[in-house]
Scaffold this motif. Structure first.
Motif, PDB file in Angstrom:
ATOM      1  N   ASN A 153       0.863  -1.162   0.000  1.00 56.71           N
ATOM      2  CA  ASN A 153       0.000   0.000   0.000  1.00 56.71           C
ATOM      3  C   ASN A 153       0.910   1.225   0.000  1.00 56.71           C
ATOM      4  O   ASN A 153       1.463   1.604   1.026  1.00 56.71           O
TER       5      ASN A 153
ATOM      6  N   PHE B 258       0.121   4.235   2.512  1.00 54.96           N
ATOM      7  CA  PHE B 258       0.474   3.921   3.894  1.00 54.96           C
ATOM      8  C   PHE B 258       1.988   3.877   4.063  1.00 54.96           C
ATOM      9  O   PHE B 258       2.534   4.404   5.041  1.00 54.96           O
TER      10      PHE B 258
ATOM     11  N   TYR C 231       3.510   7.441   4.145  1.00 58.07           N
ATOM     12  CA  TYR C 231       3.303   8.139   5.421  1.00 58.07           C
ATOM     13  C   TYR C 231       4.079   7.476   6.559  1.00 58.07           C
ATOM     14  O   TYR C 231       4.632   8.160   7.416  1.00 58.07           O
TER      15      TYR C 231
END
Length: 153
Positions: free
Chosen positions: A2, A5, A8
């Protein structure tokens, strides 16, 4: 993977790594009975975490996925490794670095990939003893040794 995700998480861990490095500058550079100061490990671990996070951020920008796929999060493995890490920190002083690191690595290896127990035993045992030997004998640092009931000091 992902990518949102991961991007971050990479930014957060990069900031944590920088915080470790900046924070280690305020720690004493020498410790009683040790030539290696208490600031060395946080500095090295912070730098390593920052570098790995930077690489993760770079990879997320490099790898733009066109299809979105829903990933199944493996909470069971996460909880097992999280509990093992908490127990590792709790029992580190009581049972010593070599044994606690060996047990933590064995639990981690078997949680991530069941089977191949002998390979896990060799890697976990070798890693925990080699790190202990390098840090205590070559760098003159201090780590909790073996417990007294095993003949440790």
């Amino acid at each position: 993977m992902n990518t949102t995700f991961d991007r971050y998480a990479g930014i957060v861990f990069f900031a944590i790594g920088l915080t470790f490095m900046i924070g280690s500058l305020g720690i004493s550079t020498s410790a009683y009975g040790s030539n290696v100061g208490a600031n060395i490990f946080p500095m090295i671990l912070g730098a390593f975490l920052s570098l790995m996070s930077f690489r993760l951020i770079y990879e997320t920008f490099r790898k733009q996925r066109t299809e979105k796929s829903k990933e199944n999060l493996d909470y069971k493995r996460f909880i097992i490794i999280f509990i093992a890490a908490v127990l590792y920190a709790y029992f580190l002083e009581d049972i010593g670095f070599v044994i606690s690191t060996f047990l933590f690595l064995m639990i981690g290896f078997q949680t991530m990939h069941k089977g191949r127990v002998w390979v896990s035993l060799v890697i976990a045992g070798s890693f925990s003893y080699v790190v202990y030997y390098l840090y205590v004998h070559l760098l003159d640092g201090s780590l909790p040794g073996f417990p007294t009931w095993l003949g440790g000091a």
